[in-house]
Design an enzyme around this catalytic site. Structure first.
Site, PDB file in Angstrom:
ATOM      1  N   GLU A 164       0.832  -1.212   0.000  1.00 47.60           N
ATOM      2  CA  GLU A 164       0.000   0.000   0.000  1.00 47.60           C
ATOM      3  C   GLU A 164       0.868   1.264   0.000  1.00 47.60           C
ATOM      4  O   GLU A 164       0.579   2.237   0.696  1.00 47.60           O
ATOM      5  CB  GLU A 164      -0.940   0.008   1.215  1.00 47.60           C
ATOM      6  N   CYS A 204     -11.142   0.406   7.127  1.00 50.15           N
ATOM      7  CA  CYS A 204     -10.629   1.730   7.502  1.00 50.15           C
ATOM      8  C   CYS A 204     -11.235   2.840   6.646  1.00 50.15           C
ATOM      9  O   CYS A 204     -11.439   3.961   7.124  1.00 50.15           O
ATOM     10  CB  CYS A 204      -9.106   1.754   7.388  1.00 50.15           C
TER      11      CYS A 204
END
Length: 645
Positions: free
Chosen positions: A313, A406
């Site tokens: 990420e 998230c």
């Protein structure tokens, strides 16, 4: 429309703050594009999260920590508590929404009450609160800083408590928060008996600064300074992806480039900006400006998206901006807005507002479906024909929730607090940097002024600003002219002005009176955009933009055609088209193109440059839609960057 009493947003500055401009003292969005997105957030997205958080086990985990739950701990992830905290923050900002009805407010208040009681019961006597370690590893405190996310969760708890306190005056969660924050202050540092360590996921830094601003307790600011100063000395070890992943490879003051996990990096830099604002440490400001410039010039997508790699990420190398493997996590877009907004307050420079706008309309808004019920974790700039879905959270499909959730509550809290990201002011000047219908007040001159903004932006480039209240004295009203708007014009009380744009701002200084009207006209002609030739993935390709919007083409609008075979005629200007079914009142574009494909006789997908490897199948017309709307009509191929002739 009346404005409520002054209510600070996510950033509340103090008399010690080192900034050029202050955020709006009062703000309310009313009508237009963003009012509709916020209506959906208020009526659909935020209320539905209550059930999603229960179904995902977030509440059960805390019930287990409180000794009132049954069953097993949900998930093997460390940070599920933070999903609840971000939702609570969204609820806090929603309480300030003047469009929130009494019945909906009462329901949210009841849910906040239930949540607070559970958190207070789950909290240990020493202030510790983290259901993952309390349930699975009782007695453990701050021993797995690399992956444990304890301070990350504490940061989001702080921000939730502050939002509720600022909008509703409810201090109950703030009391829980301060007990946890006090434990952090007592536990970390370089002195004897203290933990010399940092969290693997930055977040606590900016939260502690804001808690200091809310409470004037200096130890919270000192703790934030400590966490900033100690990052970059290898305290976390290498982990799976190396110290770069945690931004723990070099102190931030010495860093030459943004590195590692994109959200971690940008949360850290938001904290760096916050610490600078309250300490005046110019070495932090210099680092923040340097890293922002490097990020934008070499590692930011056209959509404002951030992060190239899926595996970690993370940011890639300079100009490594692949399209079909672009990660561009929704949380990273939000973190970019957080960082840029703080830098806008520090400097007043229009470039920060330009990136905020680009990111909000594209990289951020694409993360939520138009109906407010489905999300996407990664935001690619291309989905190929034959794309194989892996069925994981980070794939290219909109889903009601994620195992790693998230992004959904992060979207909620951003939309719920959006009115604070519109206007900034100083003693001499008010600057309107985002064009969103509503009323906004800022301190200037000898008091406070209120502006009423009416606009159909981004579909129409006309921004009407009416001065409603004025303080005494002469002051300047500055309107941002985006970098793509070459021929902007402005009128004051129907008088055309010849003022020049200076550093992205169009300034008008005068003794303002109630009822004065300023009209800014921004050209919204569709345009083709080319990438820097060092971006290999986009060399020879073009993208289509109109105003702040990036456009894309989807297979659903072109049945029977392969998007990879389409070649745009970049010499013919895109034309405006009518609404597109299922997408609402958007402005679509039509593009001229030809279909070109390789011979089906070739078993080898490569050919010498001198040979003719493609054949033309005639001309066609394509429909381009705003990027933020893609994927709302089902899965399928999509492209932002297009082959061109």
């Amino acid at each position: 429309m009346l404005l409520s009493p002054a209510q600070p947003g996510p950033v509340r500055l103090t008399r010690h703050s080192r900034v050029s401009f202050w955020p709006a003292s009062r703000a309310a969005i009313a009508g237009g594009f963003w009012a509709e997105r916020r209506r959906v957030n208020r009526e659909v997205t935020v209320p539905s999260a209550w059930d999603q958080l229960h179904e995902a086990g977030n509440f059960r985990n805390l019930e287990l920590a409180a000794g009132v739950g049954t069953g097993e701990y949900s998930s093997d992830l460390w940070f599920l508590d933070s999903d609840l905290y971000k939702w609570l923050e969204a609820v806090g900002w929603t309480f300030a929404d003047p469009e929130l009805g009494a019945e909906a407010a009462a329901r949210l208040e009841e849910q906040v009450d239930t949540s607070w009681k559970l958190l207070a019961r789950a909290q240990a006597e020493d202030g510790y609160l983290d259901s993952y370690f309390q349930v699975r590893y009782p007695g453990t405190r701050f021993e797995d800083l690399q992956w444990g996310h304890e301070l990350y969760c504490a940061g989001h708890l702080i921000q939730a408590a502050i939002a509720l306190h600022r909008t509703s005056g409810d201090s109950r969660l703030l009391e829980v928060t301060r007990r946890m924050a006090d434990l952090v202050v007592r536990s970390f540092g370089t002195g004897e008996g203290l933990i010399d360590g940092i969290d693997g996921h930055p977040e606590i830094e900016t939260a502690l600064v804001e808690l200091y601003r809310e409470t004037e307790e200096r130890s919270y600011l000192d703790a934030a300074i400590y966490f900033i100063d100690r990052r970059g000395y290898g305290l976390l070890g290498r982990g799976r992806f190396g110290a770069h992943y945690f931004q723990d490879h070099v102190p931030v003051r010495d860093a030459a480039s943004v590195e590692g996990h994109a959200v971690r990096q940008l949360y850290l830099l938001a904290g760096v900006a916050d610490v600078y604002i309250d300490t005046g440490d110019d070495s932090l400001r210099q680092a923040a400006e340097r890293l922002w410039e490097e990020m934008v010039s070499t590692k930011t997508y056209l959509t404002g998206g951030i992060g190239t790699h899926h595996s970690d990420e993370a940011f890639g190398d300079p100009y490594e901006l692949t399209n079909e493997r672009s990660y561009c996590e929704t949380c990273a877009a939000i973190a970019s807005v957080m960082f840029s907004w703080r830098m806008l307050l520090v400097t007043g420079e229009a470039r920060y507002a330009d990136l905020i706008e680009r990111t909000l309309y594209n990289g951020f808004l694409g993360g939520l479906s138009l109906d407010g019920q489905r999300y996407i974790y990664a935001n690619p700039l291309q989905v190929r024909e034959g794309h194989l879905s892996g069925g994981i959270d980070q794939d290219y499909a909109r889903k009601p929730w994620f195992k790693c959730a998230c992004c959904p509550p992060n979207v909620m809290r951003t939309l719920a607090s959006l009115e604070h990201y519109v206007l900034i002011s100083s003693a001499e000047e008010v600057r309107l940097h985002q064009y969103i219908s509503g009323r906004y007040s800022g301190s200037v001159g000898e008091g406070e002024t209120t502006l009423e903004v009416e606009t159909d932006y981004p579909w129409n480039g006309r921004e009407r600003v009416v001065v409603v209240f004025v303080p005494g004295g002469r002051w300047s009203l500055a309107l941002r002219v985006p970098h793509w708007a070459d021929d902007a014009s402005v009128r004051v009380n129907d008088e055309q002005l010849s003022a020049a744009v200076a550093d992205g701002w169009l300034h008008t200084e005068r003794d303002w009176k109630p009822g004065d009207e300023v009209v800014l006209e921004l050209p919204l002609e569709p345009r083709f955009t080319r990438a820097d030739p060092r971006v290999d993935a986009d060399r020879g390709l073009v993208a289509v933009e109109r105003g702040p919007l990036v456009y894309c083409i989807e297979a659903v609008d072109h049945p029977g055609q392969r998007l990879d075979d389409l070649v745009i005629d970049s010499h013919s200007a895109p034309e405006l088209a009518g609404p597109v079914a299922q997408l609402g009142p958007v402005t679509a574009l039509t593009l001229r193109a030809t279909r070109r494909s390789r011979s089906q006789d070739s078993w080898w997908p490569y050919a010498a440059i001198s040979s003719t490897s493609e054949s033309s199948a005639g001309s066609t017309t394509l429909t381009a839609v705003p990027y933020y709307t893609w994927g709302n009509r089902g899965e399928g191929p999509m492209r932002v960057w297009l082959r061109a002739e």
